[in-house]
Scaffold this motif. Structure first.
Motif, PDB file in Angstrom:
ATOM      1  N   ALA A 107       0.835  -1.210   0.000  1.00 33.67           N
ATOM      2  CA  ALA A 107       0.000   0.000   0.000  1.00 33.67           C
ATOM      3  C   ALA A 107       0.863   1.252   0.000  1.00 33.67           C
ATOM      4  O   ALA A 107       0.585   2.220  -0.719  1.00 33.67           O
ATOM      5  N   ARG A 108       1.924   1.253   0.806  1.00 36.91           N
ATOM      6  CA  ARG A 108       2.856   2.384   0.829  1.00 36.91           C
ATOM      7  C   ARG A 108       3.497   2.575  -0.549  1.00 36.91           C
ATOM      8  O   ARG A 108       3.639   3.706  -1.031  1.00 36.91           O
ATOM      9  N   TYR A 109       3.875   1.489  -1.181  1.00 38.69           N
ATOM     10  CA  TYR A 109       4.502   1.538  -2.498  1.00 38.69           C
ATOM     11  C   TYR A 109       3.552   2.129  -3.541  1.00 38.69           C
ATOM     12  O   TYR A 109       3.929   3.015  -4.321  1.00 38.69           O
TER      13      TYR A 109
ATOM     14  N   GLU B  36       7.665   0.732   5.546  1.00 44.19           N
ATOM     15  CA  GLU B  36       8.711   1.650   5.120  1.00 44.19           C
ATOM     16  C   GLU B  36       9.289   1.231   3.776  1.00 44.19           C
ATOM     17  O   GLU B  36       9.468   0.040   3.494  1.00 44.19           O
ATOM     18  N   LEU B  37       9.591   2.236   2.936  1.00 39.54           N
ATOM     19  CA  LEU B  37      10.367   2.029   1.715  1.00 39.54           C
ATOM     20  C   LEU B  37      11.745   2.611   1.975  1.00 39.54           C
ATOM     21  O   LEU B  37      11.868   3.764   2.404  1.00 39.54           O
ATOM     22  N   VAL B  38      12.794   1.832   1.723  1.00 37.45           N
ATOM     23  CA  VAL B  38      14.118   2.242   2.165  1.00 37.45           C
ATOM     24  C   VAL B  38      15.063   2.642   1.039  1.00 37.45           C
ATOM     25  O   VAL B  38      15.935   3.494   1.234  1.00 37.45           O
ATOM     26  N   PHE B  39      14.958   2.040  -0.154  1.00 39.91           N
ATOM     27  CA  PHE B  39      15.780   2.493  -1.270  1.00 39.91           C
ATOM     28  C   PHE B  39      15.262   1.932  -2.580  1.00 39.91           C
ATOM     29  O   PHE B  39      14.446   1.007  -2.596  1.00 39.91           O
ATOM     30  N   GLU B  40      15.741   2.532  -3.684  1.00 42.87           N
ATOM     31  CA  GLU B  40      15.419   2.060  -5.023  1.00 42.87           C
ATOM     32  C   GLU B  40      16.705   1.711  -5.750  1.00 42.87           C
ATOM     33  O   GLU B  40      17.785   2.178  -5.384  1.00 42.87           O
ATOM     34  N   GLY B  41      16.585   0.892  -6.778  1.00 42.85           N
ATOM     35  CA  GLY B  41      17.765   0.532  -7.549  1.00 42.85           C
ATOM     36  C   GLY B  41      17.401  -0.205  -8.819  1.00 42.85           C
ATOM     37  O   GLY B  41      16.231  -0.368  -9.157  1.00 42.85           O
ATOM     38  N   GLU B  42      18.438  -0.645  -9.523  1.00 42.32           N
ATOM     39  CA  GLU B  42      18.264  -1.454 -10.719  1.00 42.32           C
ATOM     40  C   GLU B  42      19.141  -2.685 -10.612  1.00 42.32           C
ATOM     41  O   GLU B  42      20.229  -2.641 -10.012  1.00 42.32           O
ATOM     42  N   ILE B  43      18.677  -3.785 -11.187  1.00 45.72           N
ATOM     43  CA  ILE B  43      19.430  -5.037 -11.168  1.00 45.72           C
ATOM     44  C   ILE B  43      19.255  -5.724 -12.513  1.00 45.72           C
ATOM     45  O   ILE B  43      18.187  -5.646 -13.126  1.00 45.72           O
ATOM     46  N   ARG B  44      20.312  -6.355 -12.993  1.00 45.88           N
ATOM     47  CA  ARG B  44      20.245  -7.121 -14.241  1.00 45.88           C
ATOM     48  C   ARG B  44      19.886  -8.569 -13.916  1.00 45.88           C
ATOM     49  O   ARG B  44      20.506  -9.186 -13.053  1.00 45.88           O
TER      50      ARG B  44
END
Length: 291
Positions: A95-97, A282-290
């Motif tokens: 829900a937070r997302y 809580e949302l703590v960080f974002e990123g990208e992954i292959r």
């Protein structure tokens, strides 16, 4: 090779990798989900949550026939890539997302209908977190024996279903709870066909303070191992202790898990007794992954 954008979130230490896939276009196989959740070679998490519009997934389309407000579906899988019905901590983080990604508007005091494999869950936004109405619960009985490493004698477990299956075991002391080795999956006899999360619980002393029941819990989640918290597990543990305590037991509980404290409340509804879970997300960080 696919580059995937993700968000890392948690609810009382129960952590998740979240990805946005509104149209259901991503090929997130069980192996890819397990790779994302891997703590050494991936992002690391107890579970993976895909945000997909309900109309874009068969399970979601079926729910829309009876609840057209459930626009979004929480496609949840365990750390090993296996699909699960629902996750109590995960749905608050979900829900937070949705809120922070701009997919929904959810002012404090309002509720959001979310589709899951356990049905439609209403999530209410609080001033400091979220509360999820997990709907009706079911007592599955107490015929299961539970064996765990560093637990000298097998103990009876109480089966409780809150959209996903649980077996709750009462222990005598904090020392006994601390000693159980949940790095190895407990053995259930008989083993439930779909497996179960296993909660080990100790009541506080006193059990009830200011009308609120208090317990401490550790959990081994099927497909993930021991986690710092399990939302549906906290609900199952509170329901089990209330059942054991009898008719005078309260309907409001505080469940202490290694990652924090969760609130559980039982309340009447038109179709029977419902149970709600509240806590932080809580949302703590974002990123990208292959992949």
């Amino acid at each position: 090779m696919t580059t995937l954008r993700f968000t890392k979130g948690h609810g009382t230490g129960n952590d998740f990798v979240l990805v946005s896939d509104p149209e259901g276009a991503l090929e997130l196989t069980p192996a890819r989900r397990a790779a994302l959740a891997d703590r050494r070679f991936g992002v690391g998490a107890d579970g993976v949550i895909r945000a997909v519009r309900s109309e874009s997934i068969p399970e979601g389309r079926a729910l829309l026939e009876t609840d057209p407000d459930a626009e979004w579906f929480m496609d949840y899988s365990n750390a090993d890539g296996s699909v699960s019905e629902m996750c109590g901590n995960g749905i608050r983080v979900f829900a937070r997302y949705l809120l922070e990604r701009g997919h929904v508007a959810l002012p404090p005091g309002q509720s959001l209908a979310i589709g899951t494999r356990a049905g439609v869950i209403d999530v209410h936004r609080l001033a400091d977190g979220f509360a999820a109405d997990l709907g009706r619960w079911r007592l599955d009985g107490g015929d299961t024996l539970v064996r765990a490493r560093e637990l000298p004698v097998a103990r009876p477990g109480l089966g409780i279903n809150v959209g996903n299956p649980h077996v709750v075991v009462a222990l005598a002391s904090d020392e006994e709870l601390d000693a159980v080795d949940l790095g190895v999956a407990p053995l259930l006899d008989p083993a439930p066909p779909a497996g179960a999360n296993v909660e080990f619980v100790v009541p506080a002393d006193p059990l009830v303070a200011d009308g609120v029941g208090r317990i401490r819990m550790r959990v081994h989640e099927r497909g993930s191992g021991e986690t710092l918290s399990c939302g549906t597990g906290a609900v199952a543990a509170a329901l089990a202790v209330r059942y054991w305590a009898g008719e005078s037991a309260p309907n409001e509980w505080r469940v202490r898990v290694p990652g924090g404290v969760l609130g559980v409340r039982m309340f009447p509804a038109e179709d029977g007794e419902h149970v709600a879970l509240s806590g932080p997300a809580e949302l703590v960080f974002e990123g990208e992954i292959r992949l």
